[in-house]
Design a protein around this motif. Structure first.
Motif, PDB file in Angstrom:
ATOM      1  N   ARG A   1     117.374  18.331   0.295  1.00  0.00           N
ATOM      2  CA  ARG A   1     117.522  18.259   1.754  1.00  0.00           C
ATOM      3  C   ARG A   1     118.902  17.745   2.134  1.00  0.00           C
ATOM      4  O   ARG A   1     119.060  17.044   3.133  1.00  0.00           O
ATOM      5  CB  ARG A   1     116.434  17.367   2.366  1.00  0.00           C
ATOM      6  CG  ARG A   1     115.019  17.837   2.100  1.00  0.00           C
ATOM      7  CD  ARG A   1     113.996  16.922   2.728  1.00  0.00           C
ATOM      8  NE  ARG A   1     114.148  16.869   4.169  1.00  0.00           N
ATOM      9  CZ  ARG A   1     113.471  16.040   4.951  1.00  0.00           C
ATOM     10  NH1 ARG A   1     112.606  15.185   4.427  1.00  0.00           N
ATOM     11  NH2 ARG A   1     113.645  16.053   6.258  1.00  0.00           N
TER      12      ARG A   1
ATOM     13  N   ALA B   1     122.951  18.077   2.982  1.00  0.00           N
ATOM     14  CA  ALA B   1     124.063  18.865   3.505  1.00  0.00           C
ATOM     15  C   ALA B   1     124.926  17.910   4.319  1.00  0.00           C
ATOM     16  O   ALA B   1     124.456  16.876   4.785  1.00  0.00           O
ATOM     17  CB  ALA B   1     123.578  20.015   4.379  1.00  0.00           C
TER      18      ALA B   1
ATOM     19  N   ARG C   1     126.285  17.315   7.624  1.00  0.00           N
ATOM     20  CA  ARG C   1     125.995  17.797   8.979  1.00  0.00           C
ATOM     21  C   ARG C   1     127.182  17.491   9.896  1.00  0.00           C
ATOM     22  O   ARG C   1     127.132  16.569  10.707  1.00  0.00           O
ATOM     23  CB  ARG C   1     124.724  17.131   9.502  1.00  0.00           C
ATOM     24  CG  ARG C   1     123.468  17.510   8.725  1.00  0.00           C
ATOM     25  CD  ARG C   1     122.333  16.532   8.964  1.00  0.00           C
ATOM     26  NE  ARG C   1     122.187  16.108  10.329  1.00  0.00           N
ATOM     27  CZ  ARG C   1     121.134  16.387  11.120  1.00  0.00           C
ATOM     28  NH1 ARG C   1     120.144  17.124  10.659  1.00  0.00           N
ATOM     29  NH2 ARG C   1     121.066  15.911  12.337  1.00  0.00           N
TER      30      ARG C   1
ATOM     31  N   GLU D   1     128.174  18.798  12.420  1.00  0.00           N
ATOM     32  CA  GLU D   1     127.858  18.876  13.853  1.00  0.00           C
ATOM     33  C   GLU D   1     127.106  17.638  14.344  1.00  0.00           C
ATOM     34  O   GLU D   1     127.011  17.400  15.552  1.00  0.00           O
ATOM     35  CB  GLU D   1     127.025  20.135  14.135  1.00  0.00           C
ATOM     36  CG  GLU D   1     125.564  20.067  13.702  1.00  0.00           C
ATOM     37  CD  GLU D   1     125.318  20.139  12.203  1.00  0.00           C
ATOM     38  OE1 GLU D   1     124.154  20.007  11.786  1.00  0.00           O
ATOM     39  OE2 GLU D   1     126.298  20.333  11.451  1.00  0.00           O
ATOM     40  N   ASP D   2     126.581  16.834  13.411  1.00  0.00           N
ATOM     41  CA  ASP D   2     125.839  15.623  13.793  1.00  0.00           C
ATOM     42  C   ASP D   2     125.839  14.655  12.605  1.00  0.00           C
ATOM     43  O   ASP D   2     124.788  14.288  12.091  1.00  0.00           O
ATOM     44  CB  ASP D   2     124.406  15.979  14.204  1.00  0.00           C
ATOM     45  CG  ASP D   2     123.634  14.795  14.770  1.00  0.00           C
ATOM     46  OD1 ASP D   2     124.275  13.812  15.219  1.00  0.00           O
ATOM     47  OD2 ASP D   2     122.391  14.842  14.744  1.00  0.00           O
ATOM     48  N   LEU D   3     127.022  14.216  12.201  1.00  0.00           N
ATOM     49  CA  LEU D   3     127.165  13.376  11.010  1.00  0.00           C
ATOM     50  C   LEU D   3     126.362  12.090  11.096  1.00  0.00           C
ATOM     51  O   LEU D   3     125.871  11.579  10.101  1.00  0.00           O
ATOM     52  CB  LEU D   3     128.644  13.013  10.794  1.00  0.00           C
ATOM     53  CG  LEU D   3     129.499  13.916   9.915  1.00  0.00           C
ATOM     54  CD1 LEU D   3     130.915  13.375   9.867  1.00  0.00           C
ATOM     55  CD2 LEU D   3     128.912  14.040   8.522  1.00  0.00           C
TER      56      LEU D   3
ATOM     57  N   TRP E   1     123.563  11.585  12.747  1.00  0.00           N
ATOM     58  CA  TRP E   1     122.127  11.803  12.971  1.00  0.00           C
ATOM     59  C   TRP E   1     121.674  11.274  14.339  1.00  0.00           C
ATOM     60  O   TRP E   1     120.639  10.603  14.447  1.00  0.00           O
ATOM     61  CB  TRP E   1     121.306  11.162  11.842  1.00  0.00           C
ATOM     62  CG  TRP E   1     121.550  11.789  10.512  1.00  0.00           C
ATOM     63  CD1 TRP E   1     122.623  11.574   9.686  1.00  0.00           C
ATOM     64  CD2 TRP E   1     120.730  12.761   9.850  1.00  0.00           C
ATOM     65  NE1 TRP E   1     122.515  12.344   8.551  1.00  0.00           N
ATOM     66  CE2 TRP E   1     121.358  13.070   8.617  1.00  0.00           C
ATOM     67  CE3 TRP E   1     119.516  13.373  10.177  1.00  0.00           C
ATOM     68  CZ2 TRP E   1     120.818  13.990   7.718  1.00  0.00           C
ATOM     69  CZ3 TRP E   1     118.979  14.277   9.267  1.00  0.00           C
ATOM     70  CH2 TRP E   1     119.623  14.580   8.060  1.00  0.00           C
TER      71      TRP E   1
ATOM     72  N   ARG F   1     120.985  13.283  16.983  1.00  0.00           N
ATOM     73  CA  ARG F   1     120.055  14.213  17.641  1.00  0.00           C
ATOM     74  C   ARG F   1     118.642  14.087  17.074  1.00  0.00           C
ATOM     75  O   ARG F   1     117.659  14.181  17.816  1.00  0.00           O
ATOM     76  CB  ARG F   1     120.562  15.650  17.471  1.00  0.00           C
ATOM     77  CG  ARG F   1     121.944  15.881  18.070  1.00  0.00           C
ATOM     78  CD  ARG F   1     122.431  17.299  17.765  1.00  0.00           C
ATOM     79  NE  ARG F   1     123.842  17.452  18.074  1.00  0.00           N
ATOM     80  CZ  ARG F   1     124.574  18.500  17.735  1.00  0.00           C
ATOM     81  NH1 ARG F   1     123.991  19.514  17.083  1.00  0.00           N
ATOM     82  NH2 ARG F   1     125.851  18.558  18.040  1.00  0.00           N
TER      83      ARG F   1
ATOM     84  N   TYR G   1     116.535  12.383  13.206  1.00  0.00           N
ATOM     85  CA  TYR G   1     116.800  11.558  12.037  1.00  0.00           C
ATOM     86  C   TYR G   1     115.775  11.786  10.941  1.00  0.00           C
ATOM     87  O   TYR G   1     114.570  11.861  11.206  1.00  0.00           O
ATOM     88  CB  TYR G   1     116.816  10.074  12.400  1.00  0.00           C
ATOM     89  CG  TYR G   1     117.199   9.175  11.242  1.00  0.00           C
ATOM     90  CD1 TYR G   1     118.475   9.237  10.695  1.00  0.00           C
ATOM     91  CD2 TYR G   1     116.279   8.291  10.691  1.00  0.00           C
ATOM     92  CE1 TYR G   1     118.832   8.437   9.628  1.00  0.00           C
ATOM     93  CE2 TYR G   1     116.630   7.472   9.615  1.00  0.00           C
ATOM     94  CZ  TYR G   1     117.910   7.551   9.087  1.00  0.00           C
ATOM     95  OH  TYR G   1     118.263   6.756   8.023  1.00  0.00           O
TER      96      TYR G   1
ATOM     97  N   GLY H   1     116.924  12.954   4.447  1.00  0.00           N
ATOM     98  CA  GLY H   1     118.064  13.823   4.704  1.00  0.00           C
ATOM     99  C   GLY H   1     119.365  13.049   4.819  1.00  0.00           C
ATOM    100  O   GLY H   1     120.406  13.466   4.303  1.00  0.00           O
TER     101      GLY H   1
ATOM    102  N   GLN I   1     122.570  13.310   2.352  1.00  0.00           N
ATOM    103  CA  GLN I   1     123.916  13.569   2.850  1.00  0.00           C
ATOM    104  C   GLN I   1     124.908  12.553   2.277  1.00  0.00           C
ATOM    105  O   GLN I   1     126.000  12.911   1.837  1.00  0.00           O
ATOM    106  CB  GLN I   1     123.955  13.496   4.382  1.00  0.00           C
ATOM    107  CG  GLN I   1     125.366  13.597   4.948  1.00  0.00           C
ATOM    108  CD  GLN I   1     125.420  13.540   6.466  1.00  0.00           C
ATOM    109  OE1 GLN I   1     125.580  14.562   7.118  1.00  0.00           O
ATOM    110  NE2 GLN I   1     125.283  12.344   7.036  1.00  0.00           N
TER     111      GLN I   1
END
Length: 301
Positions: free
Chosen positions: A153, A155, A157, A159-161, A163, A165, A167, A171, A175
């Motif tokens: 799981r 990657a 992110r 676009e939302d390092l 978290w 948006r 959580y 994940g 990351q």
């Protein structure tokens, strides 16, 4: 030295080497630092809780000191780096071991998601501020501890390092551990391009029984409490890949070490292969640039 049967007994003499190990008051960090000290290294335990660090140092013996370091605060990281540079202008080894796992959605003192901020950005900052003390030293190394979780799981992110948006504990941990590998490979590429004496190496402990499981889901904690010796190897065994990455004279920059048993969950340390996305050059370089922007740290390579 048998590459297939490498144990703590294969750690070469470490007299004359200066090593900084983060998170060294317990678990993998303690075991790593204890072996280095027993082999003669001057070891600094870089820890958040100085009292626990001093207790750990007393248990180790040898030439061991304690430096306060809170990786969740860039201010603390800068203070620690300044103190370390003053006490040890020459460093042979930096072991980026400390970490948090599966924490609730929290932020660091600088507003970063706690797992990414501590596990990656804190160590990115520390390494950048200490690298000048490593670069002139032949055989010097930066060893960063990742995890099998970099595959699960996981990657970056972009676009939302942080978290913000949504959580996911797992994940966010994945990351941060993927970031550890991306950082290692990009650092090694930069060191090699400079022709530096320093190399960057990564390691993972497999499945090891340490305090990190305290934030895991209740069923996982219960299973570890009841069947820990069957499910996970002891911390001393989990530290072997880090020790090999840190001390084996045959290690090459950019290598990744983990247990050699089934699924890399346990066993003696050997070179292992990380996920394809950890080798994505574009992601490595983008993460590096973002990390520099977030921390304000520029590396001398």
């Amino acid at each position: 030295m048998s590459s297939a049967r490498w144990t703590a007994g294969d750690v070469p003499d470490q007299h004359g080497r200066v090593a900084v190990v983060t998170g060294a008051n317990t678990g993998l960090g303690f075991e790593t630092a204890a072996v280095l000290a027993a082999r003669g290294a001057t070891v600094v335990l870089a820890v958040r809780d100085v009292g626990r660090g001093e207790a750990a140092a007393a248990r180790m013996g040898g030439d061991v000191s304690v430096q306060r370091l809170d990786l969740s605060s860039l201010g603390s990281v800068r203070e620690a780096a300044q103190a370390l540079r003053a006490a040890h202008p020459r460093l042979d080894l930096l072991v980026n071991n400390a970490g948090v796992m599966y924490t609730p959605r929290e932020t660091t003192q600088d507003g970063f998601e706690r797992q990414f901020g501590t596990n990656h950005l804190g160590h990115f900052t520390l390494t950048g501020l200490l690298l000048d003390a490593l670069l002139p030293v032949p055989g010097s190394r930066v060893v960063t501890v990742s995890s099998l979780a970099h595959r699960f799981r996981a990657a970056i992110r972009f676009e939302d390092l942080q978290w913000e948006r949504s959580y996911s504990r797992a994940g966010a941990y994945g990351q941060s551990k993927l970031a550890n590998l991306l950082f290692t490979y990009e650092l090694q590429r930069r060191l090699a391009a400079r022709g530096a004496a320093t190399i960057a190496v990564a390691a993972h402990p497999g499945v090891s029984n340490t305090e990190l499981v305290r934030n895991s889901p209740a069923p996982v904690r219960a299973a570890m409490e009841r069947f820990g010796s069957l499910l996970a190897q002891p911390a001393a065994a989990g530290a072997l890949p880090t020790l090999r990455a840190a001390t084996d004279p045959a290690v090459l920059g950019g290598q990744y070490f983990g247990p050699g048993g089934p699924g890399e969950s346990r066993g003696l340390p050997r070179p292992v292969v990380s996920s394809p996305q950890s080798h994505d050059l574009a992601v490595q370089q983008r993460l590096w640039a973002v990390s520099e922007e977030l921390t304000g740290v520029r590396f001398p390579v």
